[in-house]
Design a protein around this motif. Structure first.
Motif, mmCIF file in Angstrom:
data_model
loop_
_atom_site.group_PDB
_atom_site.id
_atom_site.type_symbol
_atom_site.label_atom_id
_atom_site.label_comp_id
_atom_site.label_asym_id
_atom_site.label_seq_id
_atom_site.Cartn_x
_atom_site.Cartn_y
_atom_site.Cartn_z
ATOM 1 N N SER A 106 0.759 -0.940 -0.455
ATOM 2 C CA SER A 106 -0.041 -0.421 -0.108
ATOM 3 C C SER A 106 0.487 1.033 -0.138
ATOM 4 O O SER A 106 2.290 0.955 -0.024
ATOM 5 C CB SER A 106 -1.443 -0.048 1.188
ATOM 6 N N LEU A 144 -1.072 4.820 3.668
ATOM 7 C CA LEU A 144 -1.695 4.811 4.154
ATOM 8 C C LEU A 144 -1.977 4.656 6.097
ATOM 9 O O LEU A 144 -0.635 4.238 6.602
ATOM 10 C CB LEU A 144 -1.810 2.830 3.893
ATOM 11 N N ALA A 186 2.043 7.329 7.930
ATOM 12 C CA ALA A 186 1.522 6.812 6.919
ATOM 13 C C ALA A 186 3.180 7.151 5.836
ATOM 14 O O ALA A 186 3.041 7.501 4.916
ATOM 15 C CB ALA A 186 0.318 8.335 6.374
ATOM 16 N N LYS A 216 -7.092 1.433 6.757
ATOM 17 C CA LYS A 216 -5.662 1.359 7.953
ATOM 18 C C LYS A 216 -5.192 0.343 8.118
ATOM 19 O O LYS A 216 -5.799 -0.824 7.365
ATOM 20 C CB LYS A 216 -6.737 2.360 8.891
ATOM 21 N N TRP A 217 -4.155 0.277 8.726
ATOM 22 C CA TRP A 217 -3.638 -1.100 9.413
ATOM 23 C C TRP A 217 -3.295 -0.665 11.227
ATOM 24 O O TRP A 217 -2.654 0.165 11.503
ATOM 25 C CB TRP A 217 -2.312 -1.120 8.378
#
Length: 292
Positions: A81, A84, A95, A111-112
Motif C-alpha cells: 500500500s 496508508l 503513513a 488503515k493498518w
C-alpha cells in the motif's frame, strides 16, 4: 474531542489519534475493540503527507506498480500500500510512502492497525524530495527500527541517493533489546532486500527493482510492452486475414477451373456421342440404299 473507555484506561484524542497500548487492547471486549478501530481515522493529514510534486508522486507510484505487478505474477501473498494510516500500539500514527507486509491477505484496507492485523510492517520505502531531511534521514531511521520494521529504504530523489537499513536478525523478535538498524551495504550498486527477495538500485533518476537480472516493470512500462504486443497481434491477424482472402480467391479460381474442365469433358462426351449417333444413322441409310 476526547472519548474514553474507563474500564480499559484508553482515551481517544482526535487531535492525536493513537491505537490503544497492547495492555489496554488486551482488556477490551470485542465490541470495544471494534469501536476503537472505527474511531481511528483513515485519512492522512497534510502534516504527515505534505505534497511534494510530481517527482514524489511518480516515484511512489512506479515503485508500488512494479512490486504489485511482480508479486501478482509469482503468486506471493503480500500486502502492499501507499500513504496508508498505520497505527502501532500507543504510537502516533504515520503513513509511509510505500509499505509491505508479508504473508497476510492482500485485500483492500482503509488503515493498518497492528493489534487487529496481528503483525506490523515488514518493509517501508520513503521518497524524499523536499521538506525537512531529518524526518526521513533521522527520525524514521530511529522510529522504524524501534517499531520492528525489518527493512527501511530511503530514496533521496533530490540528491539521487539510496539508503537502506535492516534490523539484525537477533533484534527482530527480541523486545528486551533496543532495536537499532544496520546499514545495508550495496554490492555493485545494488541494495538487497531480504524481505522482498529483490534488489534495488538507482537507474538515472529512477528507483528500479530487480529479480535477478530482470528489472521489474512499472505500469507505464507494462502498458508500452503490452501495447507493442497487441500491435504485433493485430498485425499478424491482418496478415492472416490477407492470406486467408488470397487463399479463398485461389480456391475460388481452382473451383471455377474444375467446373470449366468438367463442362468441357461433358461437352466432349456429348459431341462424341452425337458423332457416333450420326455415324450409325449414316451406316443405316447406306445399307438401305444398297438393298434397293
Amino acid at each position: 474531542m476526547a472519548q474514553a473507555l474507563p474500564s480499559t484506561g484508553y482515551v481517544f484524542d482526535a487531535a492525536d489519534p493513537r491505537a490503544p497500548t497492547s495492555e489496554q487492547w488486551s482488556r477490551m471486549t470485542p465490541a470495544e475493540r471494534a469501536r476503537v478501530v472505527d474511531m481511528l481515522p483513515a485519512d492522512v493529514p497534510l502534516d504527515l503527507m505534505p505534497p511534494e510534486g510530481d517527482a514524489h508522486r511518480k516515484a511512489k507510484r512506479d515503485a508500488l506498480d512494479a512490486l504489485d505487478g511482480f508479486f501478482r505474477r509469482i503468486g506471493r501473498k503480500i500486502y502492499l500500500s501507499s500513504e496508508l494510516s498505520v497505527f502501532y500500539p500507543g504510537e502516533p500514527r504515520f503513513a509511509p510512502d510505500v509499505l509491505a507486509v508479508l504473508d497476510v491477505e492482500p485485500h483492500e484496507r482503509m488503515k493498518w492497525v497492528v493489534d487487529v492485523e496481528g503483525k506490523g510492517l515488514d518493509f517501508v520505502l520513503e521518497v524524499h524530495v523536499a521538506g525537512h531531511r531529518a524526518k526521513d534521514h533521522e527520525d524514521n531511521v530511529e522510529r522504524y527500527a524501534r517499531l520492528g520494521v525489518r527493512e527501511y529504504f530511503l530514496f533521496d530523489r533530490s540528491r539521487l541517493r539510496l539508503h537502506a537499513y535492516r534490523l539484525p536478525a537477533a533484534q527482530e523478535g527480541d523486545p528486551s533489546r533496543p532495536r537499532v538498524y544496520q546499514r545495508i551495504v550495496p554490492q555493485a550498486g545494488r541494495f538487497v532486500s531480504e524481505v522482498l527477495g529483490l534488489d534495488l538500485l538507482l537507474d538515472g533518476s529512477r528507483l528500479r527493482f530487480f529479480a535477478g537480472n530482470a528489472p521489474l516493470e512499472d505500469a507505464d512500462e507494462r502498458i508500452v510492452r503490452l501495447g507493442g504486443m497487441l500491435d504485433q497481434v493485430i498485425a499478424r491477424q491482418e496478415e492472416a486475414q490477407r492470406l486467408a482472402e488470397e487463399l479463398a480467391a485461389e480456391l475460388d479460381r481452382e473451383r471455377r477451373l474444375r467446373e470449366e474442365e468438367q463442362r468441357l469433358r461433358e461437352e466432349e462426351q456429348r459431341l462424341r456421342e452425337e458423332a457416333e449417333r450420326q455415324l450409325e444413322q449414316a451406316r443405316a441409310e447406306i445399307e438401305q440404299l444398297k438393298g434397293r
